[in-house]
Design a protein around this motif. Sequence first.
Motif, PDB file in Angstrom:
ATOM      1  N   ILE A 191       0.827  -1.213   0.000  1.00 40.59           N
ATOM      2  CA  ILE A 191       0.000   0.000   0.000  1.00 40.59           C
ATOM      3  C   ILE A 191       0.854   1.254   0.000  1.00 40.59           C
ATOM      4  CG2 ILE A 191      -1.645   1.361   1.353  1.00 40.59           C
ATOM      5  CD1 ILE A 191      -2.980  -1.251   2.187  1.00 40.59           C
ATOM      6  N   GLU A 192       1.867   1.307   0.860  1.00 36.98           N
ATOM      7  CA  GLU A 192       2.666   2.534   0.919  1.00 36.98           C
ATOM      8  C   GLU A 192       3.444   2.760  -0.376  1.00 36.98           C
ATOM      9  OE1 GLU A 192       4.764   1.690   4.482  1.00 36.98           O
ATOM     10  OE2 GLU A 192       6.535   0.870   3.477  1.00 36.98           O
ATOM     11  N   THR A 193       3.874   1.684  -1.029  1.00 34.13           N
ATOM     12  CA  THR A 193       4.607   1.838  -2.284  1.00 34.13           C
ATOM     13  C   THR A 193       3.681   2.297  -3.400  1.00 34.13           C
ATOM     14  OG1 THR A 193       6.176   0.121  -1.640  1.00 34.13           O
ATOM     15  CG2 THR A 193       6.072   0.678  -3.981  1.00 34.13           C
ATOM     16  N   ARG A 194       2.550   1.651  -3.534  1.00 35.29           N
ATOM     17  CA  ARG A 194       1.610   2.005  -4.614  1.00 35.29           C
ATOM     18  C   ARG A 194       1.008   3.404  -4.426  1.00 35.29           C
ATOM     19  NH1 ARG A 194       3.000  -1.005  -8.858  1.00 35.29           N
ATOM     20  NH2 ARG A 194       2.496  -3.218  -8.654  1.00 35.29           N
ATOM     21  N   LEU A 195       0.800   3.798  -3.179  1.00 33.12           N
ATOM     22  CA  LEU A 195       0.188   5.107  -2.919  1.00 33.12           C
ATOM     23  C   LEU A 195       1.227   6.201  -2.679  1.00 33.12           C
ATOM     24  CD1 LEU A 195      -2.882   4.192  -0.650  1.00 33.12           C
ATOM     25  CD2 LEU A 195      -2.725   4.286  -3.145  1.00 33.12           C
ATOM     26  N   GLY A 196       2.508   5.832  -2.689  1.00 28.49           N
ATOM     27  CA  GLY A 196       3.559   6.832  -2.501  1.00 28.49           C
ATOM     28  C   GLY A 196       3.590   7.417  -1.108  1.00 28.49           C
ATOM     29  N   LEU A 197       3.344   6.572  -0.102  1.00 25.40           N
ATOM     30  CA  LEU A 197       3.302   7.032   1.284  1.00 25.40           C
ATOM     31  C   LEU A 197       4.512   6.519   2.056  1.00 25.40           C
ATOM     32  CD1 LEU A 197      -0.440   6.132   2.076  1.00 25.40           C
ATOM     33  CD2 LEU A 197       0.447   8.378   1.411  1.00 25.40           C
ATOM     34  N   THR A 198       4.971   7.298   3.031  1.00 20.26           N
ATOM     35  CA  THR A 198       5.935   6.785   3.987  1.00 20.26           C
ATOM     36  C   THR A 198       5.171   5.935   4.999  1.00 20.26           C
ATOM     37  OG1 THR A 198       5.677   8.641   5.516  1.00 20.26           O
ATOM     38  CG2 THR A 198       7.331   8.870   3.741  1.00 20.26           C
ATOM     39  N   ARG A 199       5.908   5.187   5.827  1.00 24.65           N
ATOM     40  CA  ARG A 199       5.218   4.361   6.820  1.00 24.65           C
ATOM     41  C   ARG A 199       4.419   5.217   7.797  1.00 24.65           C
ATOM     42  NH1 ARG A 199       5.512  -1.097   8.234  1.00 24.65           N
ATOM     43  NH2 ARG A 199       5.985  -1.235   6.011  1.00 24.65           N
ATOM     44  N   MET A 252      -1.123   7.433   9.430  1.00 23.68           N
ATOM     45  CA  MET A 252      -2.016   8.585   9.593  1.00 23.68           C
ATOM     46  C   MET A 252      -3.161   8.569   8.588  1.00 23.68           C
ATOM     47  SD  MET A 252       0.545  11.770  10.510  1.00 23.68           S
ATOM     48  CE  MET A 252       1.652  11.560   9.117  1.00 23.68           C
ATOM     49  N   SER A 253      -3.142   7.591   7.667  1.00 28.07           N
ATOM     50  CA  SER A 253      -4.166   7.531   6.612  1.00 28.07           C
ATOM     51  C   SER A 253      -5.055   6.302   6.730  1.00 28.07           C
ATOM     52  CB  SER A 253      -3.484   7.534   5.228  1.00 28.07           C
ATOM     53  OG  SER A 253      -2.631   8.636   5.071  1.00 28.07           O
ATOM     54  N   LEU A 254      -5.059   5.668   7.897  1.00 26.96           N
ATOM     55  CA  LEU A 254      -5.784   4.408   8.043  1.00 26.96           C
ATOM     56  C   LEU A 254      -7.285   4.548   7.778  1.00 26.96           C
ATOM     57  CD1 LEU A 254      -4.008   2.864  11.169  1.00 26.96           C
ATOM     58  CD2 LEU A 254      -3.719   2.238   8.761  1.00 26.96           C
ATOM     59  N   ASP A 255      -7.840   5.728   8.024  1.00 25.53           N
ATOM     60  CA  ASP A 255      -9.281   5.926   7.817  1.00 25.53           C
ATOM     61  C   ASP A 255      -9.614   6.316   6.379  1.00 25.53           C
ATOM     62  OD1 ASP A 255      -9.843   5.345  10.446  1.00 25.53           O
ATOM     63  OD2 ASP A 255      -9.676   7.433  11.091  1.00 25.53           O
ATOM     64  N   ARG A 256      -8.591   6.463   5.555  1.00 25.07           N
ATOM     65  CA  ARG A 256      -8.815   6.861   4.161  1.00 25.07           C
ATOM     66  C   ARG A 256      -9.457   5.723   3.375  1.00 25.07           C
ATOM     67  NH1 ARG A 256      -4.051   7.986  -0.344  1.00 25.07           N
ATOM     68  NH2 ARG A 256      -5.319   7.358  -2.119  1.00 25.07           N
ATOM     69  N   GLU A 257     -10.463   6.045   2.567  1.00 24.19           N
ATOM     70  CA  GLU A 257     -11.104   5.069   1.695  1.00 24.19           C
ATOM     71  C   GLU A 257     -10.225   4.823   0.469  1.00 24.19           C
ATOM     72  OE1 GLU A 257     -14.092   3.451   1.808  1.00 24.19           O
ATOM     73  OE2 GLU A 257     -14.813   4.267   3.719  1.00 24.19           O
ATOM     74  N   MET A 258      -9.990   3.576   0.141  1.00 23.93           N
ATOM     75  CA  MET A 258      -9.278   3.244  -1.088  1.00 23.93           C
ATOM     76  C   MET A 258     -10.270   3.243  -2.241  1.00 23.93           C
ATOM     77  SD  MET A 258      -6.638   0.217   0.169  1.00 23.93           S
ATOM     78  CE  MET A 258      -5.719   0.204  -1.372  1.00 23.93           C
TER      79      MET A 258
END
Length: 284
Positions: free
Chosen positions: A28-36, A41-47
């Motif tokens: 998830i972090e690689t595909r969405l370009g997020l750091t760990r 901090m984005s756990l509530d974000r809808e995919m």
Amino acid sequence: MTIAEVLHQAKAELTVRKLDLNIAEIIIETRLGLTRSELWMSLDREMNVSEKKQFDNDFARYIGGEPVQYILEVAPFYGRDFYVTPSVLIPRPETEELVYAAEKYIEQNPTRIQHLLDICTGSGIIPITLKAIFPSCDITGSDISKEALQIAEQNNARLETDVRFIHSDLVEYFQKTGEKFDVILANPPYIAESERVEMSKYVLENEPELALFAPNDGLAIYERLIKNLPDIVDNCFWIGMEIGYAQGQAVKKLLEKSFPQANVIVKQDINGKDRMVICSNELI
């Protein structure tokens, strides 16, 4: 579904299968370009639909036996992300220790070290890393695999280094040109056929056998390489080779035969296993 819900479902399946519980986060972090930390901090974000579809595809491939590095086409090494495909080995943490040893040696001899060669370079992780640290050094990587060299050149461009990559069967090219090197590194194929039964299916079914296995209990490439190394070393030299955990004394003897006046030592990795052999005609 939220990221938290996706992670929860994925971890349940990973737990049942006794697989790495970090894989879902890595995907998830690689595909969405997020750091760990950004991921947490984005756990509530809808995919969205496309993000969830991509995750499901990636996750299914991992469950099916593909290494996550090949799925995502990226692998970390020494603080940088490298492009990898099944044409090259996935970088190992043990190889970082070889790079660290070379880095410390170059730091101690900053004005003298000019020409460095990495043999069996694969994706180029070793020479590119050292070129990024020591941009004034003239650094070359070589490999017998043209497919691997294509990956190395892509990493060279992506990471904005100017390493020279040469197609060569070990040191054959450099013997012909008469080039000499101050520092030589090598992480050749060193796994014996007898060790195949102990290896992970993730490795056996996905990584290139050309870069893994060698005849004669894994020593065949060392024997060919070390025999010819005296032709390409400068007057003062430092050679560092990664080895299998049971090959320390055998590789040490090969180097002592080719360089009878040099100092040769076997160094252990962080896990206390023999992992590299250092040969130099200076103090080690």
